[in-house]
Design a protein around this motif. Structure first.
Motif, PDB file in Angstrom:
ATOM      1  N   LEU A   1       1.292  -1.155   0.105  1.00  0.00           N
ATOM      2  CA  LEU A   1       0.061  -0.142   0.180  1.00  0.00           C
ATOM      3  C   LEU A   1       1.199   1.004   0.072  1.00  0.00           C
ATOM      4  CD1 LEU A   1      -2.154   1.393   0.375  1.00  0.00           C
ATOM      5  CD2 LEU A   1      -2.207   1.176   2.930  1.00  0.00           C
ATOM      6  N   ARG A   2       1.797   1.556   1.300  1.00  0.00           N
ATOM      7  CA  ARG A   2       3.284   2.722   0.690  1.00  0.00           C
ATOM      8  C   ARG A   2       3.794   2.496  -0.447  1.00  0.00           C
ATOM      9  NH1 ARG A   2       4.228   0.044   5.853  1.00  0.00           N
ATOM     10  NH2 ARG A   2       3.654   1.152   7.668  1.00  0.00           N
ATOM     11  N   THR A   3       3.750   1.354  -1.125  1.00  0.00           N
ATOM     12  CA  THR A   3       4.538   1.996  -2.212  1.00  0.00           C
ATOM     13  C   THR A   3       3.708   2.354  -3.711  1.00  0.00           C
ATOM     14  OG1 THR A   3       6.205  -0.058  -1.210  1.00  0.00           O
ATOM     15  CG2 THR A   3       6.147   0.198  -4.048  1.00  0.00           C
ATOM     16  N   LEU A   4       2.855   1.470  -3.322  1.00  0.00           N
ATOM     17  CA  LEU A   4       1.779   2.085  -4.556  1.00  0.00           C
ATOM     18  C   LEU A   4       1.315   3.460  -4.495  1.00  0.00           C
ATOM     19  CD1 LEU A   4       0.104  -1.275  -5.963  1.00  0.00           C
ATOM     20  CD2 LEU A   4       2.155  -0.281  -6.722  1.00  0.00           C
ATOM     21  N   SER A   5       1.201   3.524  -3.149  1.00  0.00           N
ATOM     22  CA  SER A   5       0.271   5.194  -3.266  1.00  0.00           C
ATOM     23  C   SER A   5       1.751   6.291  -3.295  1.00  0.00           C
ATOM     24  CB  SER A   5       0.043   5.315  -1.643  1.00  0.00           C
ATOM     25  OG  SER A   5       0.809   5.244  -0.738  1.00  0.00           O
ATOM     26  N   ARG A   6       3.299   5.659  -2.856  1.00  0.00           N
ATOM     27  CA  ARG A   6       4.207   6.674  -2.996  1.00  0.00           C
ATOM     28  C   ARG A   6       4.232   6.361  -4.794  1.00  0.00           C
ATOM     29  NH1 ARG A   6       7.733   4.883   1.794  1.00  0.00           N
ATOM     30  NH2 ARG A   6       6.481   6.290   3.484  1.00  0.00           N
ATOM     31  N   ALA A   7       4.441   5.780  -5.360  1.00  0.00           N
ATOM     32  CA  ALA A   7       4.769   5.789  -6.695  1.00  0.00           C
ATOM     33  C   ALA A   7       3.527   6.162  -7.750  1.00  0.00           C
ATOM     34  CB  ALA A   7       4.051   4.228  -6.890  1.00  0.00           C
ATOM     35  N   LEU A   8       2.387   6.305  -7.159  1.00  0.00           N
ATOM     36  CA  LEU A   8       1.654   6.854  -7.834  1.00  0.00           C
ATOM     37  C   LEU A   8       1.510   8.471  -8.105  1.00  0.00           C
ATOM     38  CD1 LEU A   8      -1.814   5.168  -6.989  1.00  0.00           C
ATOM     39  CD2 LEU A   8      -1.221   5.380  -8.770  1.00  0.00           C
ATOM     40  N   ARG A   9       1.829   9.028  -6.404  1.00  0.00           N
ATOM     41  CA  ARG A   9       2.422  10.515  -6.512  1.00  0.00           C
ATOM     42  C   ARG A   9       3.331  10.735  -7.434  1.00  0.00           C
ATOM     43  NH1 ARG A   9       0.733  10.015  -0.998  1.00  0.00           N
ATOM     44  NH2 ARG A   9       3.230  10.030  -0.177  1.00  0.00           N
ATOM     45  N   ARG A  10       4.677   9.819  -7.439  1.00  0.00           N
ATOM     46  CA  ARG A  10       5.677  10.483  -8.261  1.00  0.00           C
ATOM     47  C   ARG A  10       5.643  10.567  -9.757  1.00  0.00           C
ATOM     48  NH1 ARG A  10       9.349   6.298  -4.641  1.00  0.00           N
ATOM     49  NH2 ARG A  10      10.011   7.762  -2.936  1.00  0.00           N
ATOM     50  N   ALA A  11       4.009   9.650 -10.221  1.00  0.00           N
ATOM     51  CA  ALA A  11       3.859   9.606 -11.739  1.00  0.00           C
ATOM     52  C   ALA A  11       3.218  10.273 -11.772  1.00  0.00           C
ATOM     53  CB  ALA A  11       3.496   8.202 -11.684  1.00  0.00           C
ATOM     54  N   GLY A  12       2.648  10.874 -10.790  1.00  0.00           N
ATOM     55  CA  GLY A  12       2.145  12.358 -11.459  1.00  0.00           C
ATOM     56  C   GLY A  12       0.250  12.253 -10.877  1.00  0.00           C
ATOM     57  N   VAL A  13      -0.267  11.391 -10.295  1.00  0.00           N
ATOM     58  CA  VAL A  13      -1.283  11.288 -10.892  1.00  0.00           C
ATOM     59  C   VAL A  13      -2.133  12.408  -8.500  1.00  0.00           C
ATOM     60  CG1 VAL A  13      -2.972   9.874  -9.004  1.00  0.00           C
ATOM     61  CG2 VAL A  13      -1.492   8.942 -11.615  1.00  0.00           C
ATOM     62  N   SER A  14      -2.719  12.982  -9.069  1.00  0.00           N
ATOM     63  CA  SER A  14      -3.110  13.597  -7.919  1.00  0.00           C
ATOM     64  C   SER A  14      -4.348  12.776  -7.152  1.00  0.00           C
ATOM     65  CB  SER A  14      -4.217  14.526  -8.399  1.00  0.00           C
ATOM     66  OG  SER A  14      -4.658  14.227  -9.161  1.00  0.00           O
ATOM     67  N   LEU A  15      -4.377  11.719  -6.404  1.00  0.00           N
ATOM     68  CA  LEU A  15      -4.976  10.901  -5.436  1.00  0.00           C
ATOM     69  C   LEU A  15      -5.951  11.919  -4.119  1.00  0.00           C
ATOM     70  CD1 LEU A  15      -2.025   8.150  -4.396  1.00  0.00           C
ATOM     71  CD2 LEU A  15      -4.403   7.966  -6.202  1.00  0.00           C
ATOM     72  N   LYS A  16      -6.913  11.088  -4.882  1.00  0.00           N
ATOM     73  CA  LYS A  16      -7.616  11.620  -3.310  1.00  0.00           C
ATOM     74  C   LYS A  16      -7.411  10.953  -2.405  1.00  0.00           C
ATOM     75  CE  LYS A  16     -11.207  14.373  -6.192  1.00  0.00           C
ATOM     76  NZ  LYS A  16     -11.760  15.720  -5.414  1.00  0.00           N
ATOM     77  N   TYR A  17      -8.075  11.368  -1.281  1.00  0.00           N
ATOM     78  CA  TYR A  17      -7.844  11.670   0.422  1.00  0.00           C
ATOM     79  C   TYR A  17      -9.101  11.515   1.465  1.00  0.00           C
ATOM     80  CZ  TYR A  17      -2.350  11.468  -0.202  1.00  0.00           C
ATOM     81  OH  TYR A  17      -1.207  10.832  -0.678  1.00  0.00           O
ATOM     82  N   SER A  18      -9.081  11.019   1.867  1.00  0.00           N
ATOM     83  CA  SER A  18     -10.302  10.785   3.343  1.00  0.00           C
ATOM     84  C   SER A  18     -10.165  11.989   3.684  1.00  0.00           C
ATOM     85  CB  SER A  18     -10.146   9.163   3.783  1.00  0.00           C
ATOM     86  OG  SER A  18      -8.697   9.302   4.875  1.00  0.00           O
ATOM     87  N   GLN A  19     -11.444  11.700   4.705  1.00  0.00           N
ATOM     88  CA  GLN A  19     -11.154  12.971   5.234  1.00  0.00           C
ATOM     89  C   GLN A  19     -11.407  12.535   6.656  1.00  0.00           C
ATOM     90  OE1 GLN A  19     -11.450  16.593   3.494  1.00  0.00           O
ATOM     91  NE2 GLN A  19     -10.947  14.489   2.427  1.00  0.00           N
ATOM     92  N   GLY A  20     -10.505  13.893   7.763  1.00  0.00           N
ATOM     93  CA  GLY A  20     -10.902  13.706   9.340  1.00  0.00           C
ATOM     94  C   GLY A  20      -9.799  13.891   9.442  1.00  0.00           C
ATOM     95  N   PHE A  21      -8.672  13.535  10.633  1.00  0.00           N
ATOM     96  CA  PHE A  21      -7.515  13.731  11.474  1.00  0.00           C
ATOM     97  C   PHE A  21      -6.969  13.029  10.923  1.00  0.00           C
ATOM     98  CE2 PHE A  21     -10.056  14.428  14.356  1.00  0.00           C
ATOM     99  CZ  PHE A  21     -10.593  16.122  15.169  1.00  0.00           C
ATOM    100  N   ASN A  22      -6.631  11.964  10.116  1.00  0.00           N
ATOM    101  CA  ASN A  22      -5.713  11.066   9.341  1.00  0.00           C
ATOM    102  C   ASN A  22      -6.202  10.824   7.806  1.00  0.00           C
ATOM    103  OD1 ASN A  22      -3.208   9.936   9.385  1.00  0.00           O
ATOM    104  ND2 ASN A  22      -3.929   7.623  10.708  1.00  0.00           N
ATOM    105  N   PRO A  23      -5.502  11.739   6.898  1.00  0.00           N
ATOM    106  CA  PRO A  23      -6.697  11.301   5.778  1.00  0.00           C
ATOM    107  C   PRO A  23      -5.443  10.530   5.259  1.00  0.00           C
ATOM    108  CG  PRO A  23      -6.050  13.487   5.884  1.00  0.00           C
ATOM    109  CD  PRO A  23      -5.400  13.381   7.253  1.00  0.00           C
ATOM    110  N   ARG A  24      -6.450   9.623   5.046  1.00  0.00           N
ATOM    111  CA  ARG A  24      -5.417   8.426   4.112  1.00  0.00           C
ATOM    112  C   ARG A  24      -6.054   8.144   2.405  1.00  0.00           C
ATOM    113  NH1 ARG A  24      -2.750   4.756   7.757  1.00  0.00           N
ATOM    114  NH2 ARG A  24      -3.581   5.072   9.510  1.00  0.00           N
ATOM    115  N   PRO A  25      -4.975   8.349   1.099  1.00  0.00           N
ATOM    116  CA  PRO A  25      -4.948   7.737   0.309  1.00  0.00           C
ATOM    117  C   PRO A  25      -6.474   6.947   0.218  1.00  0.00           C
ATOM    118  CG  PRO A  25      -3.213   6.974   0.304  1.00  0.00           C
ATOM    119  CD  PRO A  25      -3.489   8.134   1.880  1.00  0.00           C
ATOM    120  N   LEU A  26      -7.270   7.239  -1.257  1.00  0.00           N
ATOM    121  CA  LEU A  26      -8.009   6.421  -1.577  1.00  0.00           C
ATOM    122  C   LEU A  26      -8.084   5.108  -2.157  1.00  0.00           C
ATOM    123  CD1 LEU A  26     -10.986   9.007  -1.414  1.00  0.00           C
ATOM    124  CD2 LEU A  26     -10.801   7.311  -0.102  1.00  0.00           C
TER     125      LEU A  26
END
Length: 267
Positions: free
Chosen positions: A66-91
């Protein structure tokens, strides 16, 4: 700060070394501009991608994946959507978790982006992924498509026998025939901190023996396993143990394919 630990040290030298290192870090310039997440009330585009997990990446845990792919998507220029709240996480959501030590020819990931994506993303993300992880397909998802955990109903595994296996091909052939002919085959599993007896035949279909499909031309077994959210499932090494009646070292497992209960719907 000296904690009076009793060990001989040069506190002044250590302090200067830390300060110099910190100053050097401040002088570094990022190689790319950090990608800000899209606004939560902006448009959302859902995508599903297929990828492989081979080689050393078979030792990557589900959480590390999960960590590897979320970071790779951001490095590839994907504007990932995040959950809301105190600890946002990529959807991001994945196909049923793969046990550590098992390779896979087909895994899936769903993610949400704030902008539309093209097939060129496959090349961009493969450039930043570690060896062993590779995107092979990408497509948009239509509204109302069930998540991967609900959509995927079974998986096909390949168990490759080692070339120096103590089990001969004739023994393997007889064991496979006995398993396929058996009406039931019970194993003991620990679930919710208690031991239960489980009929393996409820989850495993017909087992095929492949000559020359294993390591260095050895034998291999291919079998489908049902993945049920309510009833659970069984591990491929448990299936092999039930077929052979014992544990066997040196066997390598591959998840060849994941099967959907209904055709995938793209927009």
């Amino acid at each position: 700060i000296c904690y009076d630990c009793g060990c001989a040290c040069d506190l002044d030298h250590i302090k200067k070394e830390r300060v110099d290192g910190y100053q050097q870090l401040l002088q570094l310039r990022p190689l790319r501009k950090p990608l800000a997440p899209p606004p939560p009330d902006g448009p959302t585009f859902r995508y599903r991608a297929a990828f492989t997990k081979m080689g050393r990446m078979k030792f990557l845990s589900h959480l590390d994946l999960l960590r590897t792919l979320s970071r790779a998507l951001r490095r590839a220029g994907v504007s990932l959507k995040y959950s809301q709240g105190f600890n946002p996480r990529p959807l991001i959501s994945f196909s049923p978790a793969l046990a550590v030590g098992i390779e896979s020819h087909e895994e899936f990931v769903d993610f949400q982006s704030g902008s539309t994506l093209g097939l060129d993303l496959i090349g961009r993300i493969n450039e930043v992924l570690p060896d062993g992880l590779m995107f092979v397909r990408l497509g948009p998802l239509a509204e109302g498509v069930p998540n991967l955990a609900k959509a995927i109903t079974s998986a096909t595994y390949l168990a490759r026998m080692p070339c120096d296996s103590p089990v001969t091909r004739d023994e393997l052939r007889l064991a496979v025939a006995a398993f396929n002919d058996a009406g039931e085959r019970f194993i003991d599993k620990v679930r919710k901190e208690r031991s239960v007896s489980l009929d393996l035949k409820r989850f495993v279909g017909a087992v095929d023996l492949l000559e020359g499909g294993g390591d260095d031309g050895g034998s291999a077994l291919r079998f489908p396993v049902t993945l049920d959210q309510q009833e659970g499932s069984v591990k491929p090494d448990e299936v092999l143990r039930a077929i052979l009646g014992r544990d066997l070292e040196g066997v390598s497992f591959v998840r060849e394919r994941l099967h959907f209960g209904a055709p995938q719907v793209v927009s």
